[in-house]
Design an enzyme around this catalytic site. Structure first.
Site, mmCIF file in Angstrom:
data_model
loop_
_atom_site.group_PDB
_atom_site.id
_atom_site.type_symbol
_atom_site.label_atom_id
_atom_site.label_comp_id
_atom_site.label_asym_id
_atom_site.label_seq_id
_atom_site.Cartn_x
_atom_site.Cartn_y
_atom_site.Cartn_z
ATOM 1 N N ALA A 182 0.832 -1.212 0.000
ATOM 2 C CA ALA A 182 0.000 0.000 0.000
ATOM 3 C C ALA A 182 0.866 1.261 0.000
ATOM 4 O O ALA A 182 1.980 1.272 0.528
ATOM 5 C CB ALA A 182 -0.909 0.006 1.230
ATOM 6 N N HIS A 183 0.332 2.321 -0.573
ATOM 7 C CA HIS A 183 0.960 3.638 -0.459
ATOM 8 C C HIS A 183 0.973 4.024 1.024
ATOM 9 O O HIS A 183 0.039 3.681 1.760
ATOM 10 C CB HIS A 183 0.127 4.643 -1.272
ATOM 11 C CG HIS A 183 0.768 5.984 -1.397
ATOM 12 N ND1 HIS A 183 0.705 6.926 -0.405
ATOM 13 C CD2 HIS A 183 1.494 6.533 -2.398
ATOM 14 C CE1 HIS A 183 1.359 8.011 -0.793
ATOM 15 N NE2 HIS A 183 1.851 7.794 -2.000
#
Ligand SMILES: CC(C)(COP(=O)(O)OP(=O)(O)OC[C@H]1O[C@@H](n2cnc3c(N)ncnc32)[C@H](O)[C@@H]1OP(=O)(O)O)[C@@H](O)C(=O)NCCC(=O)NCCSC(=O)C(=O)O
Length: 402
Positions: free
Chosen positions: A230-231
């Site tokens: 994930a970012h």
């Protein structure tokens, strides 16, 4: 076909992936890259990397050395040093990716060569640079992915540290070198004075910490691994498991999130105050993500991607290398090179992503990477050496022993 670097000549003591990757882009743009290979060790070690290594060549080597020339030269010998200096007189740049102490030992820095050619650019891509406490350490991609903090950010939280699947520090180091060479050669031609470019894989890796680095340095943020790639701050922006495989979807603009809620057939999520903005979704990620993950698991990758693509939401299936290489888009973008090779036959490899030319123009044909020393005689003759001198050089061992 004229190419932008047709009048640029670079002599290169390069090996493995990082150095050769950088100069191959310049070769693609027309620069003459003369690889100087150390005959006492069989030349560029890339020639021996398995699998598919035979007769002093390998498919690894073919991946990084198209469109170059190769000469054998032992620069440590007096005779070899003389040839090297003659080459320096004709060249724009001396490029290398050697251990930090080696350029000085071999006499290939600007201070060693400026009297021979004041315009010469001496560009070294070492592991750690010429200064600083680590300057003589040997550097490989995984060393820099470890030291540069990258491995602490890659993989699942709680899992073993991981490097990226490709040697990205090497390749970015190569790009760094190509950019530095272009800038320095431009400056040398304009001002009539060359320079040293002291580049390193360490600098490359650390400088690529970019915004997490700024967040840490400025505000004390502690970058960590994130679940499902994930970012660190945007939600949703990660890998999701669908019924039959994986996909990624990233909402780096609010409009993509709003459209995604429609594709997911949950438009009310866009109006939920917990999920309204970047900041709201980051704060409530532990409520939002389980919900999205459960939803996405209910249909296949293809079922989700069709409406996401239709809504122009940034998304993709997670596919393998074969998927990337057989995609019609890869063919259409002219990313595959096919060269004839004496040992390997038709070699299919990846072309440079650097493209200079009018839209739709054909790219210049590309040549297979050279056999070791394939261009020694030609290059020496172009320097004005006659057969007697070449034979004497060969007898001295400076060009290697047969
Ligand atoms: C790759 C290395 C770790 C290899 O280490 P070493 O083998 O110890 O050093 P080098 O290869 O640089 O140099 C070995 C010796 O060769 C000599 N040498 C080199 N070229 C010549 C020629 N043409 N003539 C005579 N002598 C030569 C040099 O003087 C050294 O002598 P002695 O002084 O007597 O030893 C290092 O070169 C390095 O840190 N390079 C910079 C970073 C880098 O590019 N790494 C590879 C990335 S590719 C990668 O990671 C990947 O593909 O994956």
């Amino acid at each position: 076909m004229r190419r932008p670097l047709d009048d640029v000549r670079i002599v290169s003591l390069e090996q493995y992936g990082a150095g050769p990757f950088g100069s191959m882009h310049l070769a693609e743009l027309g620069a003459e890259i003369i690889k100087i290979e150390d005959p006492t060790v069989g030349g560029d070690v890339g020639r021996t990397i398995p699998p598919y290594a035979e007769q002093g060549d390998s498919l690894f080597f073919q991946s990084f050395n198209r469109d170059k020339s190769s000469i054998t030269l032992d620069v440590r010998t007096t005779e070899g040093r003389e040839v090297f200096h003659d080459l320096v007189r004709t060249a724009d740049a001396v490029y290398s990716n050697l251990r930090g102490d080696v350029p000085a030992k071999l006499g290939i820095r600007y201070e060693d060569l400026r009297e021979i050619n004041p315009r010469i650019v001496c560009c070294s891509l070492t592991g750690f640079g010429m200064t600083g406490p680590r300057s003589t350490e040997p550097g490989y991609d995984y060393v820099l992915q470890a030291l540069g903090g990258w491995m602490s950010l890659t993989g699942e939280p709680g899992g073993a540290p991981q490097k990226t699947g490709l040697s990205l520090v090497d390749y970015c180091g190569g790009y760094v070198a190509a950019i530095a060479l272009l800038g320095a050669i431009h400056g040398a031609r304009r001002d009539g004075v060359g320079t040293d470019c002291d580049l390193s894989l360490y600098d490359t890796a650390v400088s690529l910490l970019t915004y997490p680095g700024t967040w840490h340095l400025t505000a004390g943020y502690e970058p960590t691994r994130t679940r499902r790639s994930a970012h660190p701050s945007l939600v949703p922006f990660q890998a999701f498991e669908a019924a039959d495989g994986w996909l990624v979807v990233g909402c780096a603009k609010e409009k993509f999130w709003q459209r995604l809620t429609v594709v997911l057939e949950r438009p009310e999520l866009a109006d939920d105050p917990r999920f309204a903005t970047f900041a709201d979704r980051a704060e409530h990620r532990d409520e939002l993500l389980p919900l999205l993950e459960e939803l996405i698991r209910t249909r296949t990758v293809a079922d989700w991607l069709a409406p996401m693509y239709a809504a122009a939401i940034p998304c993709a299936p997670i596919r393998d290398v074969a998927g990337a290489l057989t995609d019609p888009h890869t063919i259409e973008r002219d990313l595959l090179a096919e060269t004839d090779h004496a040992v390997f036959g038709a070699v299919r490899s990846l072309r440079s992503a650097v493209r200079v030319g009018p839209p739709g123009a054909d790219r210049a044909p590309t040549r297979a990477a050279p056999a070791m020393g394939a261009d020694t005689d030609r290059v020496l003759r172009e320097l004005g050496y006659d057969d007697t001198r070449i034979t004497a050089l060969r007898d001295s061992g400076a060009l290697g022993r047969d």
